[in-house]
Design a protein around this motif. Structure first.
Motif, PDB file in Angstrom:
ATOM      1  N   LEU A 326       0.831  -1.201   0.000  1.00 33.86           N
ATOM      2  CA  LEU A 326       0.000   0.000   0.000  1.00 33.86           C
ATOM      3  C   LEU A 326       0.869   1.256   0.000  1.00 33.86           C
ATOM      4  N   TRP A 544      -6.603  -8.133   0.411  1.00 33.06           N
ATOM      5  CA  TRP A 544      -6.169  -6.744   0.531  1.00 33.06           C
ATOM      6  C   TRP A 544      -7.233  -5.742   0.102  1.00 33.06           C
ATOM      7  N   THR A 545      -7.993  -6.068  -0.950  1.00 30.50           N
ATOM      8  CA  THR A 545      -9.017  -5.121  -1.402  1.00 30.50           C
ATOM      9  C   THR A 545     -10.142  -4.975  -0.382  1.00 30.50           C
ATOM     10  N   ASP A 548      -6.893  -3.747   3.717  1.00 30.44           N
ATOM     11  CA  ASP A 548      -5.932  -2.638   3.689  1.00 30.44           C
ATOM     12  C   ASP A 548      -6.259  -1.564   2.655  1.00 30.44           C
ATOM     13  N   LEU A 549      -6.825  -1.962   1.542  1.00 22.80           N
ATOM     14  CA  LEU A 549      -7.086  -1.018   0.457  1.00 22.80           C
ATOM     15  C   LEU A 549      -8.539  -0.553   0.403  1.00 22.80           C
ATOM     16  N   LEU A 552      -9.207   3.316   0.361  1.00 18.13           N
ATOM     17  CA  LEU A 552      -8.780   3.916  -0.903  1.00 18.13           C
ATOM     18  C   LEU A 552      -9.754   3.579  -2.028  1.00 18.13           C
ATOM     19  N   TRP A 592      -9.843  -4.292  -8.712  1.00 14.00           N
ATOM     20  CA  TRP A 592      -8.431  -3.934  -8.835  1.00 14.00           C
ATOM     21  C   TRP A 592      -8.168  -3.186 -10.138  1.00 14.00           C
TER      22      TRP A 592
END
Length: 608
Positions: A326, A544-545, A548-549, A552, A592
């Motif tokens: 990230l 992750w999507t 952590d992401l 965003l 993504w």
């Protein structure tokens, strides 16, 4: 290896140094410029010194300064070419520069020199007497070449970002490029994401007339998948393994130490095994792993260690986590130049390699040579299977156009992609993109292959599109971001041409696409790799999507932001993004794809 730039715009010669310095990461060892104000041409380069460290400075000229050259890449058969040219009376002023070979070979054969070259390259020769620029990109598209030809002006660069500082180049997005990107996760040549900028396709050359201000582009090579040779399995095994060994040896040409990127998969392990078994000394290997427990299914470190232990290499490992990815995403996006939603972990391999050496061999291209995960299988299925598959998509997407497109463009419809045209037209885009069809584009390339065999036709498309503009694109950008020259010996054109003379049913199998390849390299691998599932340098994006992401993603793909931006429909959030974030649907790759475009847009269009 280096970065190259050039332009025919006298009014902006003062920008040449700035264009060149943007590419500092591609060549921190040296730089050079050549400006001919009379002809109205200038070019420059940044050099990563690998061959003829002292004598290989660029731009380089011939004896009377009538020819000048800059080259990004390496000519791996330059020692043989040099010997032949010396026998014909050519006098060289460098010790062993491969770039100087280009000058003398051009003087000897003109544009036909391309047929003699073995390597990865993008070069430009300035022929002062003829008043032309002659340049080319290697057969497979390993090295990049961006250019802009507008109102008679011509400019070029190894990376798109250098061209964007020229005042006459706009940042207007090419809607056709964007349409294809959403399906493919990359922008195919000859397009770039910007209307003003194009990419010289793999296996093409150009001639720009400085007097007439005219640009001509021609093809000098393409993959031949229709002329097959009948040999026994044993004969093919002997031929392929011998040619593979020759290719790997040829691609070790260097005056500096060499390393290997080792994923623990078949291809990179084969490169290491052949180098070690052929007596290559001081072999250094570098591998990637993941830190958290939930990411261990993606971890190939144990397999890579087995290979390193078998061949007693000087082995190095790097372990990453989501937070580090990230934090580095913005840097990656800047180096990638264009929207790109493929794999990213190789960034860290080249980062650690760059701390030790300048050159790294990889296994890139092995999959495309030998079946590419069996992506041809759907094309070998019967009509009813395909109809039912299209019907399923039609029901899931509530869109009858799925069936219509499947029958209208059957090859393009069933070629691997992340969004169908029907979904793009109904959900993703506002009306301006309706005239473009990725499936028709893929269908046309299939027919250009000249074969009716799905295994070879799919491979032809892979070599035209995904290999140069996705895999080799990221390999070039991420390796050069860390001043490392990545080499791909599986893509030596002599090996590629030989492999595709094999009958497709022998080259790749139904149950095991790489069965033939495994049979010829089995003794080079530890037993643990023989039947290990393919993992590779793959990110755990689903995890992750949604973690952590997530912030965003919600920020850059919210309905309000999409409406303000005016590129994608607001339906993207409701139909694709939100269902994925809530765990109701798995749209990992689709989300993504959008995220990486939005990050690129903020960096390159908005300048954030």
């Amino acid at each position: 290896m280096c970065g190259i730039v050039g332009l025919t715009d006298r009014d902006n010669f003062h920008l040449l140094s700035k264009m060149n310095n943007i590419l500092f990461h591609r060549g921190p060892d040296d730089s050079g410029e050549f400006i001919d104000k009379e002809s109205g041409f200038a070019f420059a380069m940044r050099r990563l010194a690998i061959i003829d460290i002292e004598g290989g400075k660029q731009p380089m000229s011939n004896e009377d300064n009538s020819l000048w050259v800059i080259c990004n890449g390496e000519i791996y058969n330059s020692p043989e070419l040099r010997k032949n040219l010396i026998k014909k009376g050519h006098i060289f002023k460098t010790k062993n520069s491969d770039v100087e070979v280009l000058l003398h070979l051009y003087k000897e054969k003109g544009t036909q020199l391309l047929q003699d070259l073995n390597g990865m390259f993008a070069f430009v020769i300035y022929d002062k007497n003829k008043g032309i620029l002659f340049g080319a990109r290697d057969r497979i598209g390993i090295k990049p070449f961006y250019y802009c030809y507008k109102n008679g002006k011509f400019a070029f660069s190894s990376e798109m970002k250098s061209l964007l500082i020229l005042p006459w180049i706009s940042k207007e997005i090419n809607p056709e490029s964007l349409y294809h990107y959403i399906s493919l996760q990359f922008v195919p040549a000859p397009y770039s994401i910007f209307l003003d900028i194009k990419k010289l396709p793999a296996g093409h050359y150009f001639i720009y007339d400085l007097h007439k201000k005219e640009l001509i582009i021609n093809k000098y090579w393409e993959l031949n998948v229709s002329e097959l040779e009948n040999k026994s399995v044993d004969e093919w095994k002997e031929l392929i393994i011998q040619k593979l060994k020759e290719s790997i040896k040829r691609w070790t040409l260097s005056d500096v130490p060499i390393a290997c990127s080792l994923s623990g998969g078949l291809d990179s392990s084969t490169v290491v095994g052949i180098l070690a078994s052929e007596g290559f000394s001081d072999l250094r290997t570098y591998s990637l792993g993941f830190k958290s427990i939930e990411e261990q299914e993606f971890n190939e470190l144990p397999l890579a260690r087995k290979v390193a232990e078998k061949w007693n290499t000087d082995h190095h490992e790097v372990v990453i986590d989501a937070k580090r990815i990230l934090n580095d995403l913005e840097k990656m996006v800047w180096h990638l130049d264009e929207p790109y939603a493929g794999g990213l972990p190789s960034w860290y391999i080249y980062e650690i390699i760059g701390e030790d050496v300048k050159v790294a061999l990889t296994g890139t291209g092995g999959d495309e040579l030998f079946g590419n995960y069996g992506r041809y299988k759907v094309h070998e299925r019967g009509l009813w299977y395909k109809f039912l598959k299209a019907m399923k998509e039609s029901i899931l997407n509530h869109n009858f156009s799925e069936i219509k497109n499947a029958f209208r463009y059957p090859k393009g419809y069933f070629y691997w992609k992340y969004f169908s045209d029907a979904v793009k037209d109904k959900i993703i885009f506002n009306d301006y993109n309706q005239k473009y069809k990725t499936e028709a584009y893929l269908e046309n390339i299939w027919h250009e292959s000249g074969t009716k065999n799905p295994r070879n036709a799919v491979a032809y498309i892979d070599f035209r599109l995904q290999l140069p503009e996705e895999f080799l694109h990221v390999t070039d950008r991420f390796s050069m971001a860390h001043s490392v020259e990545a080499r791909v010996p599986f893509l030596d054109h002599e090996l590629v041409e030989l492999v595709f003379k094999m009958p497709p049913a022998m080259r790749t199998g139904w149950n095991e696409p790489k069965s033939f390849f495994k049979s010829i390299i089995k003794n080079l691998l530890p037993e643990e790799l023989w039947n290990a599932p393919k993992r590779g340098f793959i990110l755990p994006l689903t995890l992750w999507t949604r973690k952590d992401l997530k912030f965003l993603i919600k920020e850059s793909l919210s309905p309000d932001y999409l409406k303000k931006q005016g590129i994608f429909s607001e339906k993207v959030y409701d139909k694709i993004v939100n269902p994925h974030l809530e765990g109701k649907k798995d749209y990992t790759q689709q989300v993504w794809t959008f995220l990486m475009f939005q990050m690129w847009y903020k960096k390159y269009v908005l300048g954030d």
